[in-house]
Write a protein that holds these residues in place. Structure first.
Motif, PDB file in Angstrom:
ATOM      1  N   LYS A   1      -1.835 113.395  55.061  1.00  0.00           N
ATOM      2  CA  LYS A   1      -1.067 114.635  55.047  1.00  0.00           C
ATOM      3  C   LYS A   1      -1.998 115.816  54.856  1.00  0.00           C
ATOM      4  CE  LYS A   1       3.098 112.558  53.097  1.00  0.00           C
ATOM      5  NZ  LYS A   1       4.047 112.578  51.982  1.00  0.00           N
ATOM      6  N   LYS A   2      -1.576 116.958  55.362  1.00  0.00           N
ATOM      7  CA  LYS A   2      -2.295 118.217  55.160  1.00  0.00           C
ATOM      8  C   LYS A   2      -1.652 118.889  53.948  1.00  0.00           C
ATOM      9  CE  LYS A   2      -4.255 121.719  58.041  1.00  0.00           C
ATOM     10  NZ  LYS A   2      -5.398 120.991  58.423  1.00  0.00           N
ATOM     11  N   ILE A   3      -2.428 119.058  52.878  1.00  0.00           N
ATOM     12  CA  ILE A   3      -1.917 119.565  51.609  1.00  0.00           C
ATOM     13  C   ILE A   3      -2.563 120.903  51.299  1.00  0.00           C
ATOM     14  CG2 ILE A   3      -1.742 119.126  49.125  1.00  0.00           C
ATOM     15  CD1 ILE A   3      -1.895 116.096  49.829  1.00  0.00           C
ATOM     16  N   LEU A   4      -1.733 121.883  50.968  1.00  0.00           N
ATOM     17  CA  LEU A   4      -2.207 123.201  50.565  1.00  0.00           C
ATOM     18  C   LEU A   4      -1.757 123.461  49.133  1.00  0.00           C
ATOM     19  CD1 LEU A   4      -3.628 125.866  51.324  1.00  0.00           C
ATOM     20  CD2 LEU A   4      -1.382 126.704  52.083  1.00  0.00           C
ATOM     21  N   ILE A   5      -2.729 123.696  48.271  1.00  0.00           N
ATOM     22  CA  ILE A   5      -2.462 123.987  46.868  1.00  0.00           C
ATOM     23  C   ILE A   5      -2.660 125.478  46.647  1.00  0.00           C
ATOM     24  CG2 ILE A   5      -3.167 123.561  44.489  1.00  0.00           C
ATOM     25  CD1 ILE A   5      -4.191 120.789  45.439  1.00  0.00           C
TER      26      ILE A   5
ATOM     27  N   VAL B   1       2.429 119.429  52.885  1.00  0.00           N
ATOM     28  CA  VAL B   1       2.730 119.484  51.458  1.00  0.00           C
ATOM     29  C   VAL B   1       2.208 120.807  50.915  1.00  0.00           C
ATOM     30  CG1 VAL B   1       2.307 118.420  49.194  1.00  0.00           C
ATOM     31  CG2 VAL B   1       2.533 116.971  51.232  1.00  0.00           C
ATOM     32  N   LEU B   2       3.052 121.471  50.135  1.00  0.00           N
ATOM     33  CA  LEU B   2       2.681 122.723  49.486  1.00  0.00           C
ATOM     34  C   LEU B   2       2.829 122.541  47.981  1.00  0.00           C
ATOM     35  CD1 LEU B   2       1.929 125.727  49.982  1.00  0.00           C
ATOM     36  CD2 LEU B   2       4.390 126.206  50.070  1.00  0.00           C
ATOM     37  N   VAL B   3       1.751 122.797  47.256  1.00  0.00           N
ATOM     38  CA  VAL B   3       1.764 122.708  45.797  1.00  0.00           C
ATOM     39  C   VAL B   3       1.680 124.127  45.256  1.00  0.00           C
ATOM     40  CG1 VAL B   3       0.587 121.819  43.747  1.00  0.00           C
ATOM     41  CG2 VAL B   3       0.614 120.458  45.859  1.00  0.00           C
TER      42      VAL B   3
ATOM     43  N   GLU C   1       7.004 119.361  52.162  1.00  0.00           N
ATOM     44  CA  GLU C   1       7.262 118.851  50.819  1.00  0.00           C
ATOM     45  C   GLU C   1       6.625 119.810  49.820  1.00  0.00           C
ATOM     46  OE1 GLU C   1       5.453 115.001  51.022  1.00  0.00           O
ATOM     47  OE2 GLU C   1       7.105 114.157  52.184  1.00  0.00           O
ATOM     48  N   VAL C   2       7.292 120.044  48.684  1.00  0.00           N
ATOM     49  CA  VAL C   2       6.738 120.952  47.682  1.00  0.00           C
ATOM     50  C   VAL C   2       6.686 120.293  46.306  1.00  0.00           C
ATOM     51  CG1 VAL C   2       7.382 123.093  48.861  1.00  0.00           C
ATOM     52  CG2 VAL C   2       8.952 122.085  47.224  1.00  0.00           C
ATOM     53  N   TYR C   3       5.652 120.669  45.581  1.00  0.00           N
ATOM     54  CA  TYR C   3       5.464 120.266  44.192  1.00  0.00           C
ATOM     55  C   TYR C   3       5.246 121.529  43.375  1.00  0.00           C
ATOM     56  CZ  TYR C   3       4.652 115.502  45.823  1.00  0.00           C
ATOM     57  OH  TYR C   3       4.787 114.259  46.389  1.00  0.00           O
ATOM     58  N   PHE C   4       5.716 121.510  42.133  1.00  0.00           N
ATOM     59  CA  PHE C   4       5.511 122.623  41.213  1.00  0.00           C
ATOM     60  C   PHE C   4       4.697 122.137  40.019  1.00  0.00           C
ATOM     61  CE2 PHE C   4      10.095 123.470  42.613  1.00  0.00           C
ATOM     62  CZ  PHE C   4       9.714 124.190  43.730  1.00  0.00           C
ATOM     63  N   ILE C   5       3.661 122.901  39.667  1.00  0.00           N
ATOM     64  CA  ILE C   5       2.825 122.594  38.507  1.00  0.00           C
ATOM     65  C   ILE C   5       2.785 123.829  37.620  1.00  0.00           C
ATOM     66  CG2 ILE C   5       0.481 122.087  37.726  1.00  0.00           C
ATOM     67  CD1 ILE C   5       0.040 120.507  40.320  1.00  0.00           C
ATOM     68  N   VAL C   6       3.071 123.647  36.334  1.00  0.00           N
ATOM     69  CA  VAL C   6       3.035 124.780  35.400  1.00  0.00           C
ATOM     70  C   VAL C   6       2.351 124.385  34.102  1.00  0.00           C
ATOM     71  CG1 VAL C   6       5.126 125.815  36.371  1.00  0.00           C
ATOM     72  CG2 VAL C   6       5.313 124.335  34.362  1.00  0.00           C
ATOM     73  N   SER C   7       1.796 125.396  33.447  1.00  0.00           N
ATOM     74  CA  SER C   7       1.245 125.209  32.109  1.00  0.00           C
ATOM     75  C   SER C   7       1.744 126.348  31.234  1.00  0.00           C
ATOM     76  CB  SER C   7      -0.280 125.183  32.131  1.00  0.00           C
ATOM     77  OG  SER C   7      -0.790 126.426  32.577  1.00  0.00           O
ATOM     78  N   ALA C   8       2.139 125.994  30.011  1.00  0.00           N
ATOM     79  CA  ALA C   8       2.661 126.985  29.076  1.00  0.00           C
ATOM     80  C   ALA C   8       1.949 126.840  27.738  1.00  0.00           C
ATOM     81  CB  ALA C   8       4.163 126.808  28.892  1.00  0.00           C
ATOM     82  N   ALA C   9       1.523 127.944  27.181  1.00  0.00           N
ATOM     83  CA  ALA C   9       0.828 127.914  25.900  1.00  0.00           C
ATOM     84  C   ALA C   9       1.764 127.490  24.777  1.00  0.00           C
ATOM     85  CB  ALA C   9       0.205 129.272  25.609  1.00  0.00           C
TER      86      ALA C   9
ATOM     87  N   PHE D   1      12.820 130.648  45.108  1.00  0.00           N
ATOM     88  CA  PHE D   1      11.963 130.917  46.267  1.00  0.00           C
ATOM     89  C   PHE D   1      12.103 129.830  47.326  1.00  0.00           C
ATOM     90  CE2 PHE D   1       7.685 130.013  48.134  1.00  0.00           C
ATOM     91  CZ  PHE D   1       7.663 131.063  49.041  1.00  0.00           C
ATOM     92  N   THR D   2      11.915 128.570  46.934  1.00  0.00           N
ATOM     93  CA  THR D   2      11.920 127.502  47.931  1.00  0.00           C
ATOM     94  C   THR D   2      13.315 127.275  48.528  1.00  0.00           C
ATOM     95  OG1 THR D   2      12.149 125.768  46.234  1.00  0.00           O
ATOM     96  CG2 THR D   2       9.900 126.350  46.971  1.00  0.00           C
ATOM     97  N   GLY D   3      14.349 127.775  47.866  1.00  0.00           N
ATOM     98  CA  GLY D   3      15.688 127.711  48.424  1.00  0.00           C
ATOM     99  C   GLY D   3      15.836 128.541  49.691  1.00  0.00           C
ATOM    100  N   CYS D   4      14.907 129.448  49.919  1.00  0.00           N
ATOM    101  CA  CYS D   4      14.896 130.272  51.136  1.00  0.00           C
ATOM    102  C   CYS D   4      14.109 129.604  52.257  1.00  0.00           C
ATOM    103  CB  CYS D   4      14.274 131.641  50.834  1.00  0.00           C
ATOM    104  SG  CYS D   4      15.182 132.581  49.589  1.00  0.00           S
ATOM    105  N   LEU D   5      13.516 128.470  51.984  1.00  0.00           N
ATOM    106  CA  LEU D   5      12.662 127.773  52.945  1.00  0.00           C
ATOM    107  C   LEU D   5      13.286 126.433  53.318  1.00  0.00           C
ATOM    108  CD1 LEU D   5       9.301 128.235  50.974  1.00  0.00           C
ATOM    109  CD2 LEU D   5      10.335 129.821  52.616  1.00  0.00           C
ATOM    110  N   ASP D   6      12.811 125.846  54.384  1.00  0.00           N
ATOM    111  CA  ASP D   6      13.236 124.515  54.796  1.00  0.00           C
ATOM    112  C   ASP D   6      12.234 123.511  54.237  1.00  0.00           C
ATOM    113  OD1 ASP D   6      14.299 122.284  56.050  1.00  0.00           O
ATOM    114  OD2 ASP D   6      13.440 122.776  58.015  1.00  0.00           O
ATOM    115  N   VAL D   7      12.351 123.241  52.932  1.00  0.00           N
ATOM    116  CA  VAL D   7      11.410 122.367  52.232  1.00  0.00           C
ATOM    117  C   VAL D   7      12.176 121.366  51.379  1.00  0.00           C
ATOM    118  CG1 VAL D   7       9.591 124.133  52.184  1.00  0.00           C
ATOM    119  CG2 VAL D   7      11.166 123.929  50.249  1.00  0.00           C
ATOM    120  N   GLU D   8      11.451 120.342  50.953  1.00  0.00           N
ATOM    121  CA  GLU D   8      12.027 119.340  50.062  1.00  0.00           C
ATOM    122  C   GLU D   8      11.168 119.242  48.813  1.00  0.00           C
ATOM    123  OE1 GLU D   8      13.020 114.553  49.857  1.00  0.00           O
ATOM    124  OE2 GLU D   8      12.253 115.402  51.718  1.00  0.00           O
TER     125      GLU D   8
END
Length: 177
Positions: A3-7, A80-82, A114-122, A138-145
């Protein structure tokens, strides 16, 4: 199948916690033979959307001359979009919001991604679900899963995520995107 993945890393700190999680996701994906690119938004010149609507009337082209013009084709080509960000006041940071606003010229052409979400919180008690919900707006406006989420909380110092279970989870998420 490769897959072609963009982070997209919105961390303002190189080797900040969300940025390190991106690196581990990338390492896992590369180890599995995927084509991966990471873009650090803090290292790019990206203007705010001016709301001129030229992209709507101009066939999906943005009139601004900045680094988004290089990023648009990468987003469109990604399987894939991260999306990764530190948590600021229970949402993603301004760098991520600016990136999202500037997707306007191509948002209707993003399909089957395909989308993944990564977060860090102090803060250790920060409810990161609100940040994931902000991403979903945001992703609700796109054709993503949406395929997965990953969060680390309670770590203030840059690099504090090293040696944690979450770092291993980021790697494993990258192995099987």
């Amino acid at each position: 199948m490769s897959k072609k993945i963009l982070i997209i890393s919105a961390s303002p700190r190189k080797d900040g916690n969300s940025d390190l999680l991106c690196d581990e996701f990338m390492r896992g994906a590369q180890q599995s033979g995927h084509d991966v690119e990471k873009i650090r938004l803090s290292e790019r010149h990206i203007n705010y959307c001016t709301g001129c609507c030229s992209c709507v009337s101009g066939g999906g082209k943005c009139v601004q001359k900045d680094d988004m013009n290089d990023i648009f084709p990468k987003v469109l080509a990604a399987d894939v979009l991260v999306l990764a960000s530190p948590v600021y006041f229970r949402s993603f940071n301004g760098q991520m919001k600016t990136f999202m606003d500037r997707i306007c010229p191509i948002y209707s052409r993003i399909h089957d991604t395909e989308v993944y979400f990564i977060v860090s919180a102090a803060g250790g008690s920060i409810p990161v679900e609100s940040t994931f919900m902000s991403f979903r707006v945001f992703t609700g406006c796109l054709d993503v899963e949406e395929k997965g989420t990953l969060a680390v909380t309670g770590i203030w110092d840059a690099g504090g995520v090293k040696g944690t279970r979450t770092l291993k989870e980021a790697f494993e998420m990258g192995v099987n995107p």
